[in-house]
Enzyme design. Structure first.
Site, PDB file in Angstrom:
ATOM      1  N   ALA A  15       0.833  -1.208   0.000  1.00 33.51           N
ATOM      2  CA  ALA A  15       0.000   0.000   0.000  1.00 33.51           C
ATOM      3  C   ALA A  15       0.865   1.255   0.000  1.00 33.51           C
ATOM      4  CB  ALA A  15      -0.944  -0.006   1.202  1.00 33.51           C
ATOM      5  N   ALA A  46       3.382 -12.604   1.873  1.00 34.88           N
ATOM      6  CA  ALA A  46       2.157 -13.114   1.231  1.00 34.88           C
ATOM      7  C   ALA A  46       2.490 -14.285   0.317  1.00 34.88           C
ATOM      8  CB  ALA A  46       1.475 -11.994   0.455  1.00 34.88           C
ATOM      9  N   GLU A 114      -8.674 -20.607  -3.790  1.00 30.55           N
ATOM     10  CA  GLU A 114      -8.607 -20.568  -2.326  1.00 30.55           C
ATOM     11  C   GLU A 114     -10.022 -20.578  -1.769  1.00 30.55           C
ATOM     12  OE1 GLU A 114      -6.033 -17.348  -1.070  1.00 30.55           O
ATOM     13  OE2 GLU A 114      -4.390 -18.094  -2.274  1.00 30.55           O
ATOM     14  N   HIS A 237      -6.190 -17.516  10.331  1.00 26.13           N
ATOM     15  CA  HIS A 237      -5.941 -18.397   9.184  1.00 26.13           C
ATOM     16  C   HIS A 237      -6.008 -19.836   9.686  1.00 26.13           C
ATOM     17  CE1 HIS A 237      -4.272 -20.217   5.621  1.00 26.13           C
ATOM     18  NE2 HIS A 237      -4.257 -19.041   5.019  1.00 26.13           N
ATOM     19  N   ARG A 283     -12.842 -18.947   5.222  1.00 25.69           N
ATOM     20  CA  ARG A 283     -11.881 -19.114   6.308  1.00 25.69           C
ATOM     21  C   ARG A 283     -12.482 -19.173   7.710  1.00 25.69           C
ATOM     22  NH1 ARG A 283      -6.812 -15.469   4.627  1.00 25.69           N
ATOM     23  NH2 ARG A 283      -6.444 -16.878   2.911  1.00 25.69           N
ATOM     24  N   HIS A 344      -4.342 -13.734  11.691  1.00 22.55           N
ATOM     25  CA  HIS A 344      -3.754 -13.531  10.366  1.00 22.55           C
ATOM     26  C   HIS A 344      -4.044 -12.152   9.778  1.00 22.55           C
ATOM     27  CE1 HIS A 344      -2.284 -14.689   6.422  1.00 22.55           C
ATOM     28  NE2 HIS A 344      -3.450 -14.445   5.856  1.00 22.55           N
ATOM     29  N   ARG A 379     -12.813 -11.492   5.495  1.00 22.50           N
ATOM     30  CA  ARG A 379     -12.168 -11.227   4.199  1.00 22.50           C
ATOM     31  C   ARG A 379     -12.099 -12.491   3.348  1.00 22.50           C
ATOM     32  NH1 ARG A 379      -6.543 -11.585   2.379  1.00 22.50           N
ATOM     33  NH2 ARG A 379      -6.181 -12.577   4.393  1.00 22.50           N
TER      34      ARG A 379
HETATM   35  P1  FAD Z   1       2.245  -4.175   5.268  1.00 19.20           P
HETATM   36  O1  FAD Z   1       2.697  -4.918   4.086  1.00 19.20           O
HETATM   37  O2  FAD Z   1       2.129  -4.935   6.532  1.00 19.20           O
HETATM   38  O3  FAD Z   1       3.241  -2.954   5.483  1.00 19.20           O
HETATM   39  C1  FAD Z   1       3.147  -2.148   6.626  1.00 19.20           C
HETATM   40  C2  FAD Z   1       4.356  -1.222   6.651  1.00 19.20           C
HETATM   41  O4  FAD Z   1       4.188  -0.236   7.637  1.00 19.20           O
HETATM   42  C3  FAD Z   1       5.650  -1.930   6.979  1.00 19.20           C
HETATM   43  O5  FAD Z   1       6.652  -1.386   6.160  1.00 19.20           O
HETATM   44  C4  FAD Z   1       5.892  -1.541   8.436  1.00 19.20           C
HETATM   45  O6  FAD Z   1       7.236  -1.588   8.836  1.00 19.20           O
HETATM   46  C5  FAD Z   1       5.366  -0.129   8.413  1.00 19.20           C
HETATM   47  N1  FAD Z   1       4.994   0.428   9.718  1.00 19.20           N
HETATM   48  C6  FAD Z   1       4.071  -0.055  10.581  1.00 19.20           C
HETATM   49  N2  FAD Z   1       3.972   0.760  11.643  1.00 19.20           N
HETATM   50  C7  FAD Z   1       4.841   1.779  11.440  1.00 19.20           C
HETATM   51  C8  FAD Z   1       5.207   2.936  12.188  1.00 19.20           C
HETATM   52  N3  FAD Z   1       4.670   3.210  13.391  1.00 19.20           N
HETATM   53  N4  FAD Z   1       6.135   3.768  11.674  1.00 19.20           N
HETATM   54  C9  FAD Z   1       6.731   3.508  10.484  1.00 19.20           C
HETATM   55  N5  FAD Z   1       6.434   2.415   9.747  1.00 19.20           N
HETATM   56  C10 FAD Z   1       5.491   1.568  10.216  1.00 19.20           C
HETATM   57  N6  FAD Z   1      -3.082 -11.236   1.294  1.00 19.20           N
HETATM   58  C11 FAD Z   1      -3.422 -11.567   0.030  1.00 19.20           C
HETATM   59  O7  FAD Z   1      -4.216 -10.852  -0.600  1.00 19.20           O
HETATM   60  N7  FAD Z   1      -2.891 -12.662  -0.569  1.00 19.20           N
HETATM   61  C12 FAD Z   1      -2.006 -13.483   0.074  1.00 19.20           C
HETATM   62  O8  FAD Z   1      -1.536 -14.443  -0.487  1.00 19.20           O
HETATM   63  C13 FAD Z   1      -1.660 -13.175   1.412  1.00 19.20           C
HETATM   64  N8  FAD Z   1      -0.806 -13.974   2.110  1.00 19.20           N
HETATM   65  C14 FAD Z   1      -0.415 -13.589   3.358  1.00 19.20           C
HETATM   66  C15 FAD Z   1       0.522 -14.365   4.039  1.00 19.20           C
HETATM   67  C16 FAD Z   1       0.996 -13.965   5.279  1.00 19.20           C
HETATM   68  C17 FAD Z   1       1.983 -14.806   6.017  1.00 19.20           C
HETATM   69  C18 FAD Z   1       0.521 -12.763   5.856  1.00 19.20           C
HETATM   70  C19 FAD Z   1       1.024 -12.312   7.184  1.00 19.20           C
HETATM   71  C20 FAD Z   1      -0.438 -12.012   5.199  1.00 19.20           C
HETATM   72  C21 FAD Z   1      -0.905 -12.417   3.946  1.00 19.20           C
HETATM   73  N9  FAD Z   1      -1.845 -11.657   3.255  1.00 19.20           N
HETATM   74  C22 FAD Z   1      -2.205 -12.007   1.985  1.00 19.20           C
HETATM   75  C23 FAD Z   1      -2.295 -10.365   3.773  1.00 19.20           C
HETATM   76  C24 FAD Z   1      -1.476  -9.258   3.061  1.00 19.20           C
HETATM   77  O9  FAD Z   1      -0.143  -9.685   2.933  1.00 19.20           O
HETATM   78  C25 FAD Z   1      -1.509  -7.967   3.826  1.00 19.20           C
HETATM   79  O10 FAD Z   1      -2.818  -7.628   4.159  1.00 19.20           O
HETATM   80  C26 FAD Z   1      -0.921  -6.839   2.987  1.00 19.20           C
HETATM   81  O11 FAD Z   1       0.350  -7.201   2.517  1.00 19.20           O
HETATM   82  C27 FAD Z   1      -0.861  -5.570   3.793  1.00 19.20           C
HETATM   83  O12 FAD Z   1      -0.164  -4.611   3.056  1.00 19.20           O
HETATM   84  P2  FAD Z   1       0.036  -3.171   3.677  1.00 19.20           P
HETATM   85  O13 FAD Z   1       0.866  -2.429   2.701  1.00 19.20           O
HETATM   86  O14 FAD Z   1      -1.264  -2.640   4.088  1.00 19.20           O
HETATM   87  O15 FAD Z   1       0.855  -3.444   5.027  1.00 19.20           O
HETATM   88  C1  SIN Z   2      -2.757 -17.804   1.921  1.00 17.15           C
HETATM   89  O1  SIN Z   2      -1.881 -17.949   1.069  1.00 17.15           O
HETATM   90  O2  SIN Z   2      -3.421 -18.724   2.413  1.00 17.15           O
HETATM   91  C2  SIN Z   2      -3.017 -16.428   2.405  1.00 17.15           C
HETATM   92  C3  SIN Z   2      -3.942 -15.761   1.497  1.00 17.15           C
HETATM   93  C4  SIN Z   2      -4.556 -14.575   2.172  1.00 17.15           C
HETATM   94  O3  SIN Z   2      -4.370 -14.337   3.350  1.00 17.15           O
HETATM   95  O4  SIN Z   2      -5.302 -13.873   1.480  1.00 17.15           O
END
Ligand code: FAD
Ligand code: SIN
Length: 537
Positions: A15, A46, A114, A237, A283, A344, A379
């Site tokens: 994001a 992810a 999925e 999860h 889920r 998760h 979700r």
């Molecule tokens: P993040 O990628 O979590 O990034 C947050 C950022 O903010 C990081 O850089 C962090 O260091 C920074 N930050 C936080 N707090 C602060 C602060 N106070 N000051 C400065 N920096 C800060 N979703 C899917 O759609 N498909 C998938 O296959 C999937 N697989 C997943 C597998 C795993 C193991 C996990 C944990 C999640 C998965 N998800 C998946 C969910 C998805 O990965 C996340 O919802 C998504 O990546 C979130 O993106 P984001 O940019 O919002 O936050």
């Molecule tokens: C997974 O690979 O099972 C994670 C997918 C997700 O959290 O959306």
């Protein structure tokens, strides 16, 4: 130190990086603050992929219907339709940045399936989709002349007009951030702040989330008076690798998409007892079913069986999962995998509209920190990467318009006033309180809830909040203390939302109200007693 930009983006996951790129494309100066190394994010972990309609056998209506069904009555349909239908264009942009989704032998995208999806529609890069996205975006950021990325900078709190006593309607003016290397708190000034700080999985003792996921943005937004909603909907999860330590490695739902079956310790496939889609049910249903099976048998885990696939197929499709299990002596082509549910995904968060705008002018939120209405009460798998990339595009366009048409110069912001006491006790108390909070949330605010358990959690969290409040005001701030403060805030929000919901819906299941009410409502919270001037100022 005081630093000025057009926009401050907090977070360097999908994001934050996508937002920053697109704001900077208009020639605006953007700083990305990230609290650890640049790639430390949930995004980087992810596995399964991005849900998006790209096949002629699929259509938007079907993706919308699957999302609404999983969301159990609480999705905002216009939001779902917008995000689903704008997905393909954003996917093309990721491909243009160099992302190479896995393809099959005919050269078509190898679409995964999925839970809750009625079609194969998950684009993936084997089982390391997030890492590939993060790398592609970071490469693009490195090429962008208007973006400065600052690592090890921890955003502490937003500064608003109301907090500094400035005249006129409330709006964001910037934020305070701790340089975790020097220990200094700096003042960042900008008419726009975008929170892209991700979710809050670390509030639970067992989670798939890496240690950055401490809900900082949700807590900051709430403290600044932004509306927060649906925090009770924490997604567990169903399948994470069972181990004796607290770490929970994800076994992607895509493994069940390729035919893996959940079995009890006697080897019986049990999911058909719970849902017509059996192992590919949404889920919330699968996680509750596993929880029920484990409670019934007293077993510490259930099995996930993918032994119908050959070693070669599994190594090709799931190289990371295959290798990780092998390191623990599990050859997944021959052995069943011991799995348990773990926290998760944070479905709720700071309320935003379809421009990623929060209720505070100048403040935007995007990705897991935000609640757009896409996920409702549960979700749909792989919809979060999609949401992040679509909302970052929409948010960036809205921010550009805001900067062009509405933004007022933020003016000056007073420096941070630091508590200066350091105490040898401090670290051990903080570590102890972290454990106590996460254990409390796991034990009392987990997959199955009761009012009594929620009340018990509320009392314990209130005690921790008092103690940490005292630390925050009197001691020098450091990342673990700041994270604990945020986790406690988020825990309060989860419990408060859960107490408001007198029904079971989606991810919120309580034995005291097992039925679903006829009318679906969001649980909303907004801080009312914001002091005109916070004591730090
Ligand atoms: P993040 O990628 O979590 O990034 C947050 C950022 O903010 C990081 O850089 C962090 O260091 C920074 N930050 C936080 N707090 C602060 C602060 N106070 N000051 C400065 N920096 C800060 N979703 C899917 O759609 N498909 C998938 O296959 C999937 N697989 C997943 C597998 C795993 C193991 C996990 C944990 C999640 C998965 N998800 C998946 C969910 C998805 O990965 C996340 O919802 C998504 O990546 C979130 O993106 P984001 O940019 O919002 O936050
Ligand atoms: C997974 O690979 O099972 C994670 C997918 C997700 O959290 O959306």
């Amino acid at each position: 130190m005081k630093l000025k930009f057009d926009a401050i983006v907090v977070g360097s996951g999908i994001a934050g990086l996508s937002l920053a790129l697109k704001i900077a494309a208009a020639g605006r100066s953007v700083v990305i603050l990230t609290k650890k190394n640049r790639a430390d994010s949930n995004t980087n972990y992810a596995q399964g992929g991005i849900a998006c309609v790209t096949s002629s056998a699929d259509d938007f209506d079907s993706h919308v219907a699957d999302t609404l069904r999983a969301g159990d009555g609480l999705c905002r349909e216009d939001v779902v339709r917008t995000i689903v239908s704008e997905g393909p264009e954003r996917i093309r942009e990721l491909i243009d940045l160099g992302l190479q989704f896995s393809q099959n032998a005919t050269g078509a995208y190898d679409l995964g399936r999925e839970g809750g999806h009625t079609h194969r529609r998950i684009l993936h890069v084997k089982d390391m989709t997030g890492k590939a996205i993060e790398e592609a975006l970071l490469r693009a950021i490195a090429r962008s002349p208007h973006v400065e990325l600052r690592e090890h900078v921890f955003a502490i709190d937003l500064v608003t007009a109301r907090k500094v006593g400035a005249a006129g309607p409330d709006r964001v003016l910037g934020l305070y951030a701790l340089d975790a290397v020097s220990g200094q708190v700096d003042t960042y000034i900008a008419p726009v702040v975008a929170l892209a700080t991700g979710g809050a999985g670390q509030v639970y003792a067992y989670t798939t989330n890496p240690d950055i996921a401490t809900g900082d943005g949700i807590a900051m937004a709430y403290r600044a008076g932004v509306e927060v909603e649906n925090m009770e909907f924490i997604q567990f999860h169903p399948t994470t690798l069972y181990s004796h330590d607290a770490k929970r490695f994800l076994i992607s739902e895509a493994v069940r998409g390729e035919g893996a079956i959940l079995r009890d310790l006697q080897g019986r496939a049990f999911m058909k007892d719970y849902h017509e889609l059996a192992d590919l049910a949404p889920r919330d249903t699968v996680a509750r079913a596993i929880d029920a099976e484990m409670k019934k048998s007293g077993a510490p885990h259930v099995w996930l069986d993918v032994t119908h696939k050959s070693r070669e197929e599994l190594q090709e499709r799931f190289p990371v999962i295959f290798q990780r299990c092998l390191e623990l002596g599990i050859d997944i082509s021959r052995d069943m995998i011991p799995v348990v549910p773990a926290a998760h995904y944070t479905c709720g968060g700071g309320v935003t509209d379809l421009d990623a705008a929060t209720t505070l002018p100048g403040l935007y939120a995007c990705g897991e920190v935000a609640s757009t209405g896409l996920h409702g009460a549960n979700r749909l798998a792989s919809n979060s990467l999609l949401e992040a990339v679509v909302m970052a595009h929409r948010g960036a366009l809205a921010i550009r318009r805001y900067l062009d048409e509405k933004a007022q110069p933020p003016g000056d912001i007073p420096d941070w006033v630091s508590g200066d006491v350091h105490d040898s006790d401090e670290q051990v108390v903080i570590a102890h309180n972290w454990d106590e909070l996460r254990r409390t949330m796991w034990d009392y605010v987990g997959i199955v809830r009761t009012t009594k358990r929620l009340e018990r959690a509320r009392t314990r969290i209130a005690n921790l909040a008092r103690e940490i409040h005292d630390y925050y005001w009197n001691f020098r701030v450091e990342p673990r203390l700041l994270e604990l403060r945020n986790l406690i805030q988020v825990a309060e929000l989860i419990v408060d939302c859960a107490m408001q919901r007198t029904e079971s819906r989606g991810l919120h299941y309580t034995l005291d109200y097992p039925e679903k009410l006829d009318v679906a409502r969001n649980t909303r919270l907004r801080r009312r007693n914001i002091p005109a001037r916070e004591p730090t100022l």
